[in-house]
Design a protein around this motif. Structure first.
Motif, mmCIF file in Angstrom:
data_model
loop_
_atom_site.group_PDB
_atom_site.id
_atom_site.type_symbol
_atom_site.label_atom_id
_atom_site.label_comp_id
_atom_site.label_asym_id
_atom_site.label_seq_id
_atom_site.Cartn_x
_atom_site.Cartn_y
_atom_site.Cartn_z
ATOM 1 N N ILE A 40 0.864 -1.175 0.000
ATOM 2 C CA ILE A 40 0.000 0.000 0.000
ATOM 3 C C ILE A 40 0.900 1.224 0.000
ATOM 4 N N ILE A 41 0.538 2.245 -0.763
ATOM 5 C CA ILE A 41 1.377 3.431 -0.854
ATOM 6 C C ILE A 41 0.622 4.672 -0.387
ATOM 7 N N ASP A 42 1.392 5.705 -0.090
ATOM 8 C CA ASP A 42 0.843 7.034 0.161
ATOM 9 C C ASP A 42 0.872 7.789 -1.164
ATOM 10 N N GLY A 43 0.249 8.953 -1.198
ATOM 11 C CA GLY A 43 0.258 9.746 -2.418
ATOM 12 C C GLY A 43 1.513 10.596 -2.526
ATOM 13 N N GLY A 44 1.529 11.480 -3.514
ATOM 14 C CA GLY A 44 2.613 12.434 -3.678
ATOM 15 C C GLY A 44 3.944 11.799 -4.017
ATOM 16 N N VAL A 45 5.010 12.499 -3.635
ATOM 17 C CA VAL A 45 6.365 12.039 -3.935
ATOM 18 C C VAL A 45 6.675 10.729 -3.220
ATOM 19 N N LEU A 50 8.078 5.103 -3.663
ATOM 20 C CA LEU A 50 7.833 3.688 -3.339
ATOM 21 C C LEU A 50 7.720 2.846 -4.598
ATOM 22 N N MET A 51 7.007 3.345 -5.605
ATOM 23 C CA MET A 51 6.871 2.596 -6.848
ATOM 24 C C MET A 51 8.198 2.527 -7.604
ATOM 25 N N PHE A 171 -0.937 -0.665 -11.504
ATOM 26 C CA PHE A 171 -0.051 -1.248 -12.513
ATOM 27 C C PHE A 171 1.229 -1.802 -11.897
ATOM 28 N N VAL A 172 1.716 -1.154 -10.838
ATOM 29 C CA VAL A 172 2.974 -1.575 -10.215
ATOM 30 C C VAL A 172 2.754 -2.740 -9.256
#
Length: 285
Positions: A40-45, A50-51, A171-172
């Motif tokens: 799970i990722i956060d938004g922004g940079v 992370l991706m 996609f990632v």
């Protein structure tokens, strides 16, 4: 500047640095022990980093600093040194903590629990940093710059960017990860609802200081100020009440600007949910 004022300024600076370090630590706990183990990722940079780390195998800590640098350069030129340095300070500490966080066992491997509680913890960390004049995401700097040049608010621009970034997680990682990332993003937003994008500020000061403060706010924040005339209820001395609307990221700079002129000024801050008319979106109200 008196020794007492200088000591107070240094004390405030040290406390703000400590709180930003604490905020970066709390954010890293939520990110590396709740979100990342569940893809799970956060938004922004942070999300982009992370991706990028997932696809390249290079450390997230390296990406999050490098990708933020161009945004910080823009922020230094368009917003100011104080906010930019505070943001860089917070990002570097977050990168340092994240570099060691991988040695610890994840708190949960349930993606739903990870998105809920990770989002709440991230929100607490972000809130601490924002309250002390910084940010963890250079993309917010771009949003502030565009806010001054468009009819869209900072919140609307940030949301649009984050929806694209969180959608890319499908996609990632997987589409489940993208949907859990949206849940985490919503939980972060819910946690920091006390830090609304726009804040209405009232400053009560002596009549001699009002014009100086108004000019300083206009110069340092590029925000309009309305001056109202009043009288102290106890001593019956003339007082001026200044009213302005600023973004949540400008609160610390506003307080610093006011207290440089009048350390005894009385400031109240209220949430402003909607702003219409005037010149607020162009840098004033």
């Amino acid at each position: 500047m008196t020794n007492e004022t200088s000591t107070r300024n240094w004390s405030n600076l040290i406390m703000r640095c400590v709180m930003m370090i604490l905020g970066a630590f709390i954010y890293t706990v939520g990110l590396d022990l709740f979100l990342v183990p569940n893809s799970i990722i956060d938004g922004g940079v942070v999300g982009i980093s992370l991706m990028a780390a997932e696809l390249s195998g290079i450390s997230f800590s390296i990406f999050v600093v490098l990708i933020n640098l161009p945004f910080l350069y823009l922020g230094y030129r368009a917003i100011g040194k104080g906010f930019t340095l505070s943001t860089l300070f917070s990002i570097v500490w977050m990168a340092i903590f994240s570099n060691f966080a991988h040695d610890f066992t994840p708190i949960t491997t349930d993606p739903f629990l990870g998105s809920i509680f990770g989002g709440i913890i991230l929100g607490i960390g972000v809130g601490l940093i924002i309250r002390n004049g910084g940010s963890l995401d250079g993309s917010e700097i771009v949003a502030i710059i565009f806010d001054k040049r468009s009819t869209f608010s900072v919140g609307e621009i940030v949301m649009a960017m984050n929806l694209v970034i969180l959608g890319a997680a499908g996609f990632v990682y997987s589409w489940n990860s993208a949907m859990y990332s949206l849940i985490a993003y919503k939980m972060i937003d819910v946690t920091i609802t006390g830090l609304e994008e726009s804040k209405g500020v009232m400053i009560i000061t002596d009549a001699d200081n009002s014009k100086i403060i108004a000019d300083a706010l206009n110069a340092n924040l590029n925000r309009g100020v309305t001056i109202m005339y009043g009288e102290g209820g106890y001593l019956k001395q003339p007082k001026h009440v200044l009213y302005s609307v600023v973004t949540r990221l400008e609160i610390t700079r506003l307080k610093d600007t006011v207290y440089e002129v009048d350390p005894t000024a009385f400031i109240t801050i209220q949430d402003v949910h909607d702003v219409f008319g005037g010149r607020f979106t162009k840098g004033g109200h």
